[in-house]
Enzyme design. Sequence first.
Site, PDB file in Angstrom:
ATOM      1  CB  SER A   1      -0.896  -0.052   1.408  1.00  0.00           C
ATOM      2  OG  SER A   1      -2.203   0.999   0.988  1.00  0.00           O
TER       3      SER A   1
ATOM      4  CG  ASP B   1      -6.627  -3.177  -3.652  1.00  0.00           C
ATOM      5  OD1 ASP B   1      -7.592  -2.492  -2.175  1.00  0.00           O
ATOM      6  OD2 ASP B   1      -5.416  -3.510  -3.093  1.00  0.00           O
TER       7      ASP B   1
ATOM      8  CG  HIS C   1      -5.470  -2.478   0.589  1.00  0.00           C
ATOM      9  ND1 HIS C   1      -5.082  -2.132  -0.453  1.00  0.00           N
ATOM     10  CD2 HIS C   1      -4.925  -1.922   1.207  1.00  0.00           C
ATOM     11  CE1 HIS C   1      -4.229  -1.591  -0.150  1.00  0.00           C
ATOM     12  NE2 HIS C   1      -4.055  -1.290   0.496  1.00  0.00           N
TER      13      HIS C   1
END
Length: 275
Positions: A97, A226, A255
């Site tokens: 991320s 995601d 995610h």
Amino acid sequence: MPTINTTDGTEIFYKDWGPRDGQVVMFHHGWPLSADDWDGQMMAFVAKGYRVVAHDRRGHGRSSQAATGHDMDTYVADVVALTDALDLRDAVHIGHSTGGGEVARYVARAKPGRVAKAVLISAVAPIMVQSEANPDGVPLSVFDEIREQTATNRAQYFYDFTMPFFGYNRDGAEVKEGVRRNWWRQGMTGSVLAHTLGIKAFSETDFTDDLKAITVPTLVLHGEDDQIVPFAITGRKSAQIVPGAKLISYPGYPHGMPTTHADRINADLLAFVQG
């Protein structure tokens, strides 16, 4: 606790496990978490004889709650300070991320000999926010809402955020309360100021030139479901920009797939690191 001090006096906490002469694998966490988010990967790699390192980004986890420096260039400068202090060479850098963006910029600018390979997992690169140049991006109003909720309603907002983060809001998902609470624990340990200011860093930083400048073998991993960092505007594009990058996308994965699907992600990471 093991820490280093940066040039502006910020104290950065880190973990450093495994043999000193082992291949180094360094992990970079996402917003608003800490090095603890990599427990499943660090345990897997240390069991294989690797030296594993992970840090808490400034204002996150056990690092000091700096009032300034919550931008990507400073985050990367902190990584440089840590890798210099530990003299990490030929390391594999893995980022999830926001940490994926951090890896992209660090690897693109790293000193010769510091980096062997890079992995971007569910990463925010090349850029998240919508603009004329990036019409498919996420509207700025979405990030403004995240900012407002983080600043004014953090405890409840972070707990609720775990549902889409792990795909627990999908039909048939097995919701694990301990996983949700552990995410919440990590987030609430950090600074509300750092978390609020850091949203700009992960949403508005343009990593396109960084991705183009990467010259080491690179793996891009991204879940196709995601809900936080949409695959079509990030992972798919990043894999097209990084020269020679390998892409693995996972139908239905969320995610937070390093946690929800740790066995598969760890196997793919290990194959890339060993390859």
